[in-house]
Design a protein around this motif. Structure first.
Motif, short mmCIF file in Angstrom:
data_model
loop_
_atom_site.label_atom_id
_atom_site.label_comp_id
_atom_site.label_asym_id
_atom_site.label_seq_id
_atom_site.Cartn_x
_atom_site.Cartn_y
_atom_site.Cartn_z
N ARG A 1 53.71 28.73 34.90
CA ARG A 1 52.28 28.56 34.60
C ARG A 1 52.11 28.03 33.17
O ARG A 1 52.65 28.60 32.23
CB ARG A 1 51.54 29.88 34.74
CG ARG A 1 50.04 29.71 34.61
CD ARG A 1 49.28 30.97 34.90
NE ARG A 1 47.91 30.67 35.28
CZ ARG A 1 47.01 31.57 35.60
NH1 ARG A 1 47.31 32.85 35.60
NH2 ARG A 1 45.79 31.20 35.93
N ASN B 1 41.11 32.48 43.13
CA ASN B 1 40.92 33.84 43.63
C ASN B 1 39.45 34.03 44.00
O ASN B 1 38.60 33.23 43.60
CB ASN B 1 41.37 34.88 42.59
CG ASN B 1 40.47 34.89 41.37
OD1 ASN B 1 39.37 35.43 41.41
ND2 ASN B 1 40.92 34.27 40.29
N MET C 1 37.90 37.13 43.50
CA MET C 1 37.55 38.44 42.95
C MET C 1 36.19 38.32 42.26
O MET C 1 36.03 37.48 41.37
CB MET C 1 38.57 38.85 41.87
CG MET C 1 39.92 39.24 42.38
SD MET C 1 41.06 39.62 40.99
CE MET C 1 42.24 38.30 41.14
N ASP D 1 39.04 38.58 36.80
CA ASP D 1 40.37 38.23 37.32
C ASP D 1 41.22 39.50 37.16
O ASP D 1 40.69 40.61 37.19
CB ASP D 1 40.91 37.02 36.54
CG ASP D 1 42.05 36.29 37.26
OD1 ASP D 1 42.92 36.96 37.82
OD2 ASP D 1 42.06 35.06 37.25
N TRP D 2 42.52 39.37 36.94
CA TRP D 2 43.35 40.57 36.87
C TRP D 2 42.98 41.45 35.68
O TRP D 2 42.42 40.97 34.69
CB TRP D 2 44.84 40.23 36.87
CG TRP D 2 45.35 39.37 35.74
CD1 TRP D 2 45.40 38.01 35.74
CD2 TRP D 2 45.89 39.79 34.48
NE1 TRP D 2 45.95 37.56 34.57
CE2 TRP D 2 46.26 38.63 33.77
CE3 TRP D 2 46.11 41.03 33.89
CZ2 TRP D 2 46.83 38.66 32.50
CZ3 TRP D 2 46.66 41.07 32.61
CH2 TRP D 2 47.02 39.90 31.94
N PRO E 1 42.59 35.92 31.44
CA PRO E 1 41.92 34.86 32.20
C PRO E 1 40.76 35.45 32.98
O PRO E 1 40.90 36.47 33.62
CB PRO E 1 43.02 34.36 33.15
CG PRO E 1 44.11 35.36 33.12
CD PRO E 1 43.97 36.16 31.86
N HIS F 1 44.72 33.85 45.63
CA HIS F 1 45.50 34.89 44.97
C HIS F 1 44.87 36.25 45.27
O HIS F 1 43.66 36.38 45.22
CB HIS F 1 45.49 34.64 43.45
CG HIS F 1 46.40 35.54 42.68
ND1 HIS F 1 46.07 36.83 42.36
CD2 HIS F 1 47.63 35.33 42.19
CE1 HIS F 1 47.07 37.38 41.69
NE2 HIS F 1 48.04 36.49 41.56
N ASP G 1 43.88 41.92 41.90
CA ASP G 1 44.89 42.56 41.06
C ASP G 1 44.20 43.45 40.03
O ASP G 1 43.47 42.94 39.20
CB ASP G 1 45.72 41.48 40.37
CG ASP G 1 46.86 42.05 39.55
OD1 ASP G 1 46.89 43.27 39.33
OD2 ASP G 1 47.70 41.26 39.11
N SER H 1 50.84 41.76 42.40
CA SER H 1 49.46 42.18 42.64
C SER H 1 49.37 43.03 43.89
O SER H 1 48.88 44.17 43.87
CB SER H 1 48.53 40.97 42.79
OG SER H 1 48.56 40.20 41.62
C1 DNO Z 1 47.90 37.75 38.33
C2 DNO Z 1 47.72 36.32 37.99
C3 DNO Z 1 46.26 35.89 38.24
C4 DNO Z 1 46.09 34.59 38.99
C5 DNO Z 1 44.67 34.21 39.30
C6 DNO Z 1 44.58 33.03 40.24
O1 DNO Z 1 48.81 38.20 38.99
O2 DNO Z 1 48.66 35.60 38.66
O3 DNO Z 1 45.65 35.76 37.00
O4 DNO Z 1 46.63 33.57 38.25
O5 DNO Z 1 43.99 35.27 39.86
O6 DNO Z 1 43.27 32.60 40.36
#
Ligand code: DNO
Ligand code: MN
Length: 357
Positions: A6, A105, A107, A111-112, A156, A206, A209, A247
């Motif tokens: 990434r 994703n 969510m 995000d995570w 993120p 995705h 998470d 995740s």
């Molecule tokens: C967590 C990451 C996430 C992922 C995004 C994709 O395991 O991989 O931040 O990159 O949710 O949209």
């Protein structure tokens, strides 16, 4: 399998394309263009200059992670049609520059999420850490604040400007049921899949998470039965999954190799994140090194399932620990993810040679 890494782009990622190219057995990146506000069309010019840079460095740019989904789409607001049109235009522009898979994703809001970004391990390294009990005493604003206090990079999806109207956005989800959220998801997929099919892009969702609800907001992508519902929403290979071992694996009820096997056999996995987690108690875990013996997941079984059931997938290591004094973006350092790649490539070679003997 294509092994990727990434990369956040030339402006905000301290890791260079040259660094990435020097990791053995890495064919390309999963690229991000996070500076484009969510909902806007990614212009041809911007994509072209990004892809050009990556290719010039000797790497492929066949996967983008992520093109984020505007909150109005998740909320099912009237303005969603405009955002879906923009999303389709972005997909067309990406396809025109060789992109084949888009990870995203669904969510709501976040995000995570972790409760600690620099949790100290016995060996002096630090890792990402989550404790649900701790989270219950916190507000989303507390999380944003502690993230910004401990790191130069926001998580993120947790960028301060995006979270300016957080209370208002979260309030709109309080009465939403998982089925209503899924209906909005279906509307989104029905809006974009014809374009994906036309331009040969596969969408890869995705999972949530960690793999459970947070802050009382519905989440609908964190178990086998959720994933089954997702692939059923629109029955097309363009509507595929990005199976993230760490995740889904944060919940011990999820059998990660079985998930790779099932959806791989269905032809519905377009991307994979392969990393390890260590269970520390109920809804409590830390992110271990990629090695099986460092965490709770069987990485051999995961790579074997990928090898045998979805061998053409794009893979990347996921979050890494901070080691050797590196101080980068939480979860996205160079050294530990490079070690992860080397380990995963080693597992792959062993599995592949054993299977063709
Ligand atoms: C967590 C990451 C996430 C992922 C995004 C994709 O395991 O991989 O931040 O990159 O949710 O949209
Ligand atoms: Mn992931």
């Amino acid at each position: 399998m294509k092994m990727t890494f990434r990369w956040y782009g030339p402006e905000t990622d301290p890791i260079t394309l040259e660094n990435i190219r020097q990791i053995p057995g890495t064919s390309g990146i999963m690229g991000a263009m996070d500076w484009i506000p969510v909902g806007e069309v990614w212009s041809e010019d911007e994509i072209s200059s990004y892809v050009h840079k990556v290719n010039e460095a000797g790497l492929e740019c066949e996967v983008i992670e992520s093109v984020n989904v505007h909150e109005d789409i998740k909320l099912g607001k009237p303005s969603r049609d405009t955002y879906i049109t923009n999303y389709c235009k972005t997909l067309e522009n990406l396809a025109g520059h060789g992109v084949k898979v888009v990870v995203y994703n669904f969510m709501p809001v976040f995000d995570w999420l972790r409760t600690e970004l620099f949790h100290r391990n016995e060996d002096g390294s630090t890792c990402l850490y989550y404790d649900h009990e701790e989270l219950e005493g916190l507000t989303p604003q507390d999380i944003v604040k502690s993230t910004l206090d401990s790191s130069a990079f926001p998580l993120p999806g947790w960028e301060p400007e995006r979270l300016a109207d957080l209370d208002e956005v979260m309030a709109q989800y309080t009465d939403m049921t998982p089925d209503q959220l899924r209906d909005n998801y279906r509307y989104f997929l029905e809006g974009i899949v014809p374009t994906c099919e036309k331009v040969s892009i596969r969408m890869a969702v995705h999972p949530d998470d960690p793999a459970w609800d947070i802050f009382g907001i519905p989440r609908i992508v964190h178990s086998d039965s959720d994933l089954q519902k997702v692939v059923d929403l629109v029955d097309s290979p363009a509507n595929s999954l990005c199976v993230c071992a760490g995740s889904l694996g944060s919940n011990p009820d999820n059998d990660v190799p079985a998930i790779f096997t099932k959806y791989g056999d269905m032809g519905r996995i377009a991307a994979a994140h392969v990393r390890n987690v260590k269970f520390l108690g109920h809804k409590k875990f830390k992110e271990a090194a990629h090695l099986s013996s460092d965490g709770s997941l069987d990485m051999y079984a995961i790579m074997k399932a990928i090898h045998d059931h979805c061998p053409d997938v794009y893979i990347r290591p996921d979050h890494g620990r901070m080691i050797w004094g590196e101080m980068g973006r939480p979860g996205y350092p160079l050294y530990d993810r490079a070690l992860g790649i080397t380990y995963l490539n080693g597992l792959w070679e062993a599995i592949d040679k054993a299977s063709t003997r």
